[in-house]
Design an enzyme around this catalytic site. Structure first.
Site, PDB file in Angstrom:
ATOM      1  N   LYS A  66       0.846  -1.186   0.000  1.00 39.96           N
ATOM      2  CA  LYS A  66       0.000   0.000   0.000  1.00 39.96           C
ATOM      3  C   LYS A  66       0.883   1.238   0.000  1.00 39.96           C
ATOM      4  O   LYS A  66       1.853   1.295   0.752  1.00 39.96           O
ATOM      5  CB  LYS A  66      -0.844  -0.025   1.289  1.00 39.96           C
ATOM      6  N   LYS A  90       4.787   1.781   8.816  1.00 31.69           N
ATOM      7  CA  LYS A  90       3.605   2.576   9.202  1.00 31.69           C
ATOM      8  C   LYS A  90       2.343   1.712   9.256  1.00 31.69           C
ATOM      9  O   LYS A  90       1.564   1.795  10.206  1.00 31.69           O
ATOM     10  CB  LYS A  90       3.400   3.726   8.209  1.00 31.69           C
ATOM     11  N   LYS A 102       5.470   2.461  -2.813  1.00 29.27           N
ATOM     12  CA  LYS A 102       5.425   3.883  -3.187  1.00 29.27           C
ATOM     13  C   LYS A 102       5.772   3.955  -4.662  1.00 29.27           C
ATOM     14  O   LYS A 102       6.492   3.103  -5.173  1.00 29.27           O
ATOM     15  CB  LYS A 102       6.457   4.670  -2.378  1.00 29.27           C
ATOM     16  N   THR A 185      -6.129  12.272   7.459  1.00 37.66           N
ATOM     17  CA  THR A 185      -4.784  12.440   8.023  1.00 37.66           C
ATOM     18  C   THR A 185      -4.799  13.521   9.102  1.00 37.66           C
ATOM     19  O   THR A 185      -4.236  13.344  10.186  1.00 37.66           O
ATOM     20  CB  THR A 185      -3.756  12.765   6.920  1.00 37.66           C
ATOM     21  N   ASN A 216      -3.650  19.939   2.598  1.00 37.81           N
ATOM     22  CA  ASN A 216      -4.726  19.079   3.107  1.00 37.81           C
ATOM     23  C   ASN A 216      -4.553  18.782   4.598  1.00 37.81           C
ATOM     24  O   ASN A 216      -5.464  18.999   5.398  1.00 37.81           O
ATOM     25  CB  ASN A 216      -4.777  17.773   2.299  1.00 37.81           C
ATOM     26  N   SER A 344      -7.794   4.814   4.355  1.00 33.19           N
ATOM     27  CA  SER A 344      -7.654   4.115   3.068  1.00 33.19           C
ATOM     28  C   SER A 344      -8.006   2.635   3.244  1.00 33.19           C
ATOM     29  O   SER A 344      -8.656   2.030   2.392  1.00 33.19           O
ATOM     30  CB  SER A 344      -6.215   4.221   2.552  1.00 33.19           C
TER      31      SER A 344
END
Length: 411
Positions: A66, A90, A102, A185, A216, A344
């Site tokens: 992810k 994470k 990523k 977030t 954001n 997510s």
């Protein structure tokens, strides 16, 4: 120190604390797969342009990989490698069933038209469609990409594999995106800050906050903190910085920022040199912009008692040591900003079940995950007698190592 060196250093330190086998340690560091593809598209004027797209898939011991896809001119393989690895730890700290990845395309999105961006996204998806998937690797938006980018990936991927909303997260709500994803977030930062302050008998209310970054994450964090009674006394973005020791009016600042494409010129406070923002007198400092902003040059001058890392890797390891001596508590990025990847995960779960949640459920589940994540990290700190960053890293590395060994990595 760059992101890769710092992440590797933290990993090695955690591996030492845990007493990991050296062969296992080496195996955990090496990415599972690195993909590099050529993406050639016709520009609007008919000429051809070529871009390099890539995806680093770091680890899948705990579940599908992810991580975000960024469109940025300096997409540096080292940095992407570090960020993919960081996603592995994470997701493990957040205790969600994923590994890390990523990716991105080396381009300047501002110089491309919408139709050029769409063509580029579709070509990239065509090149990697057989290497991503609901149970393989689930991309998400990052710098320079947004829900529309995810919609194009979903559409292109579905041409090969049938309708698959769970192949990407951060989608528009109309295409199976989750409610609450936009604020996730920033809201996670709020919950993590509440958990940390509660340890010291404090609450958000009455604390003075300084926030670097009003994108954001920064803008949602500012909004939610001020709603919870916190006093946001200074904020900066790329255009400038503004300060009001009585607390900024965040809803007015948001309006100003939308109308003027930045906070510069806001009349609800005094303008401030953005470079001195981090050293302002406050209780809680929240870097929510770029990496590496707290370093040995400015660490001695920081006056905050708590630092909440909403950005990825905002504090250099050298600054870490200086701040530790001063008694400043740092809530590390792999815990503080994991609200995004947690929601997510909720989006992916909803897509797989074909059953969507209301926003209250999303937010209350997020609070449960963030609070439990903090408790787990504190336990690790007690066990290994270490700071929060090492507590979080050793928690993450330990979970991945255990999954790897249980699955039989030597076979």
């Amino acid at each position: 120190m760059n992101a890769l060196a710092a992440t590797n250093r933290n990993f090695k330190h955690a591996a030492k604390l845990l007493g990991l086998d050296s062969k296992l340690e080496k195996s955990l560091l090496i990415p599972f797969r690195e993909i590099k593809v050529e993406c050639t598209i016709p520009k609007d004027d008919g000429t051809l342009a070529s871009y390099v797209g890539f995806r680093v898939q770091h680890d899948n011991a705990r579940g599908p990989m992810k991580g975000g896809i960024r469109y940025h001119p300096e997409v540096d393989p080292d940095e992407v490698n570090a960020l993919a690895q960081l996603m592995t730890w994470k997701t493990a700290v957040a205790n969600i069933p994923y590994g890390g990845a990523k990716g991105g395309i080396g381009c300047t999105p501002g110089e491309l038209s919408v139709s050029e961006l769409e063509r580029l996204t579709r070509v990239f998806t065509q090149k990697i469609h057989d290497l991503i998937g609901i149970h393989t690797d689930v991309p998400a938006p990052d710098m320079g990409t947004n829900p529309q980018t995810m919609a194009w990936i979903l559409d292109e991927y579905s041409k090969f594999h049938g309708y698959s909303p769970a192949v990407v997260t951060g989608k528009p709500v109309d295409l199976g995106g989750s409610l609450g994803r936009d604020a996730a977030t920033g809201r996670g930062v709020l919950f993590a800050t509440e958990a940390l302050l509660a340890e010291y008998g404090k609450s958000i209310s009455g604390q003075r906050f300084v926030i670097q970054g009003f994108g954001n994450v920064g803008s949602w964090a500012a909004q939610l903190i001020s709603e919870a009674g916190g006093k946001v006394i200074a904020i900066s973005d790329v255009t400038g910085a503004v300060k009001n020791s009585n607390g900024l009016d965040i809803s007015k600042l948001l309006k100003h920022s939308k109308e003027n494409r930045g906070i510069k010129g806001f009349d609800g406070g005094d303008s401030l040199d953005p470079n001195s923002l981090l050293t302002e007198d406050c209780d809680v400092l929240i870097p929510a912009a770029l990496g590496g902003v707290i370093n040995r040059e400015n660490a001695n001058d920081i006056r905050a008692k708590f630092i909440i890392e909403a950005a990825n890797h905002p504090t250099d390891p050298e600054a870490d040591e200086i701040l530790a001596k001063k008694g400043v508590l740092i809530l590390p990025d792999i815990l503080a900003n994991s609200g995004g990847v947690t929601v997510s995960y909720f989006e992916w779960v909803q897509n797989i079940q074909g059953f969507m949640w209301d926003e209250n459920k999303v937010n209350s589940e997020l609070k449960t995950y963030m609070t439990r994540g903090f408790k787990d990290v504190k336990e690790m700190c007690k066990t290994h007698n270490c700071d929060l960053r090492m507590g979080a890293f050793s928690l993450g590395v330990n979970r991945v190592a255990r999954a790897t060994v249980l699955r039989g990595w030597e076979a």
